[in-house]
Design a protein around this motif. Sequence first.
Motif, PDB file in Angstrom:
ATOM      1  N   VAL A 362      -2.880  -7.852  24.438  1.00 48.67           N
ATOM      2  CA  VAL A 362      -2.819  -7.060  23.201  1.00 48.67           C
ATOM      3  C   VAL A 362      -4.086  -7.235  22.370  1.00 48.67           C
ATOM      4  N   ARG A 363      -4.762  -8.362  22.523  1.00 46.28           N
ATOM      5  CA  ARG A 363      -6.005  -8.599  21.773  1.00 46.28           C
ATOM      6  C   ARG A 363      -7.239  -8.013  22.460  1.00 46.28           C
ATOM      7  N   GLY A 364      -7.004  -7.145  23.438  1.00 46.74           N
ATOM      8  CA  GLY A 364      -8.127  -6.475  24.088  1.00 46.74           C
ATOM      9  C   GLY A 364      -8.541  -7.114  25.388  1.00 46.74           C
ATOM     10  N   GLY A 365      -7.594  -7.736  26.067  1.00 51.60           N
ATOM     11  CA  GLY A 365      -7.901  -8.432  27.316  1.00 51.60           C
ATOM     12  C   GLY A 365      -8.154  -7.539  28.499  1.00 51.60           C
ATOM     13  N   GLY A 366      -7.912  -6.244  28.354  1.00 53.06           N
ATOM     14  CA  GLY A 366      -8.185  -5.314  29.435  1.00 53.06           C
ATOM     15  C   GLY A 366      -6.981  -5.063  30.328  1.00 53.06           C
ATOM     16  N   GLU A 367      -7.168  -4.106  31.252  1.00 49.80           N
ATOM     17  CA  GLU A 367      -6.079  -3.736  32.157  1.00 49.80           C
ATOM     18  C   GLU A 367      -5.646  -4.905  33.032  1.00 49.80           C
ATOM     19  N   ALA A 368      -6.578  -5.741  33.430  1.00 45.48           N
ATOM     20  CA  ALA A 368      -6.242  -6.881  34.288  1.00 45.48           C
ATOM     21  C   ALA A 368      -5.287  -7.835  33.562  1.00 45.48           C
ATOM     22  N   ALA A 369      -5.541  -8.056  32.279  1.00 47.19           N
ATOM     23  CA  ALA A 369      -4.664  -8.939  31.504  1.00 47.19           C
ATOM     24  C   ALA A 369      -3.275  -8.342  31.369  1.00 47.19           C
ATOM     25  N   LEU A 370      -3.226  -7.025  31.201  1.00 49.70           N
ATOM     26  CA  LEU A 370      -1.929  -6.364  31.088  1.00 49.70           C
ATOM     27  C   LEU A 370      -1.166  -6.429  32.406  1.00 49.70           C
ATOM     28  N   GLU A 371      -1.873  -6.265  33.509  1.00 51.46           N
ATOM     29  CA  GLU A 371      -1.238  -6.373  34.825  1.00 51.46           C
ATOM     30  C   GLU A 371      -0.762  -7.802  35.084  1.00 51.46           C
ATOM     31  N   ALA A 372      -1.494  -8.788  34.573  1.00 50.59           N
ATOM     32  CA  ALA A 372      -1.105 -10.181  34.772  1.00 50.59           C
ATOM     33  C   ALA A 372       0.197 -10.520  34.059  1.00 50.59           C
ATOM     34  N   VAL A 373       0.528  -9.761  33.015  1.00 43.83           N
ATOM     35  CA  VAL A 373       1.798  -9.969  32.325  1.00 43.83           C
ATOM     36  C   VAL A 373       2.960  -9.746  33.289  1.00 43.83           C
ATOM     37  N   GLN A 374       2.832  -8.743  34.156  1.00 42.31           N
ATOM     38  CA  GLN A 374       3.890  -8.476  35.139  1.00 42.31           C
ATOM     39  C   GLN A 374       4.098  -9.676  36.050  1.00 42.31           C
ATOM     40  N   GLY A 375       2.998 -10.305  36.475  1.00 45.98           N
ATOM     41  CA  GLY A 375       3.114 -11.487  37.319  1.00 45.98           C
ATOM     42  C   GLY A 375       3.781 -12.638  36.604  1.00 45.98           C
ATOM     43  N   ARG A 376       3.476 -12.802  35.319  1.00 47.00           N
ATOM     44  CA  ARG A 376       4.106 -13.862  34.538  1.00 47.00           C
ATOM     45  C   ARG A 376       5.602 -13.622  34.390  1.00 47.00           C
ATOM     46  N   MET A 377       5.998 -12.373  34.250  1.00 49.22           N
ATOM     47  CA  MET A 377       7.426 -12.067  34.157  1.00 49.22           C
ATOM     48  C   MET A 377       8.136 -12.386  35.470  1.00 49.22           C
ATOM     49  N   ARG A 378       7.529 -11.998  36.582  1.00 49.39           N
ATOM     50  CA  ARG A 378       8.152 -12.290  37.883  1.00 49.39           C
ATOM     51  C   ARG A 378       8.267 -13.786  38.119  1.00 49.39           C
TER      52      ARG A 378
END
Length: 516
Positions: A362-378
């Motif tokens: 959310v602080r501007g980490g880019g698409e990769a950071a947003l995609e990494a959120v999915q991995g953290r949820m799994r």
Amino acid sequence: MTAPAPTRLLPALPASEPVPTLASFGPPRLLAGLDEMPRMDRVAHLARHGSLPQLTAPELVALAEDIDLRGRGGAGFPFARKVSAVLDGMRRAEGKAAVVVNGSEGEPSCLKDTALLLHAPHLVLDGALLAADALGAQEVALGVTRTDVEDSVRRAIAERGPVRPALRVTLLTERFVTGEGSAMTNGLGGGPGLPSGRKIRSSERGLNGVPTLLSNTETYAQLAVAARLGALGYRTAGLPTEPGTLLLTVAGNRVVEVPYGVPLARVLALCGMDQGQGVLIGGYHGTFVSPTDALTVTLSRDSLAECGAVLGAGAVLPLPYDTCPAGETVRVAQWMAAESAGQCGPCVLGLPALADQLDLAVRGGGEAALEAVQGRMRAVEKRGACSHPDGTARFVASALAAFPEEFERHARGFGCGRPVTGALPVTGHRPAPAALPAPVPAPAKPAAPPQERLLVDWTLCRGHGLCADVVPGVIKLGPDGYPERASMPLPARMRRRAQLAVRRCPALALRVQGGN
């Protein structure tokens, strides 16, 4: 369904913690009489509701079935099935039983049970004693987390004088997971109020090791109303498939009683609100309903299911237009991570990592950071000692699905220009629970399945990672360094290595189950 004009029921109780505004947008039952006085003492309670009938166990089950009474604490489990399960457990426990009232609301968006115990405590005690008498239970215990609620319940118990079975109330640690079933019975039994991590139902072994009927505050209050009205009288409100009324906490600061089937938009309008950017239904383990769906959905299981939502603990949180959805989501995720029981890897490491990754995105980490959120949820799903990691991941996933453009814009560094107003309320972080003693697992030997399995006890595992080296191919570690799964099939050729891993585990968190 046309709802009558709202009747304002204003409390006048001094308290250091938030006390909700009360209102009835339908036939007041649970809130009946509170327009005349802020708290119903024993005399006022009897004058308003009359005496409580007595029911046998079969009559209790029949009443709960006839009105389709379900738990109002979140899971919505049929109350009649709970009672039947306790009766079955009693046959194997020499007739012993207990009744527990879960008065814990560890989530800032929920105040309905607090409202009942502050303003109408005798209605809750009636329902609990009704069930206890029918079961022949030896004890009724109430678990609460606020001092003003504890004081109100103690006053109500004193107003009743000596009763059988005995009534008691216990002030437990205020934490999100305190309301989990095993955490509640552990705390009421004098132990740490933490989830046990064992899949043992309270109907089999609950408070002090005896079969226990455990349900939420509102559930017992609804039972007390239904016992007086009878099934036909109870069904005069609500829907044919979902009779009666329910309590909602709207916007985290007001409690309303409405009949099942009323449109969500009408409830919001009567509270002086609209659907805003979307409505979070069911609290912080719930899901967001889109603004479009919020205009048409009704408060019923079938209607909400079409939107992928459930009522849960009855929290309704509209997200106003002037706040940032992405920032609100991060704030709640961080609070949920801090509310961990501190006894399993998915909570201790997984939830903070998820919250941090979401904050980075959310602080501007880019698409990769947003995609990494999915991995953290799994990495946290279906791996916790209780449902807290799953519920938190579900909340984050729902926010990502409800506001995809908001999160993408923030991830790319553009933001939305709106502040985080705290529309989704959180409280100050409490002392880290990791310092609390770990619960002692209850002795239990589950039935052996045909194939052996290697099991991880999340209440003990500390993420040393040694097991993955000793039993390669069977145990795989997740991104947080903890095993990916709690239960793994154990090939016969790996049995000796698995036994070696069990002996070498520094935390004694492994065991082999099953086989012949």
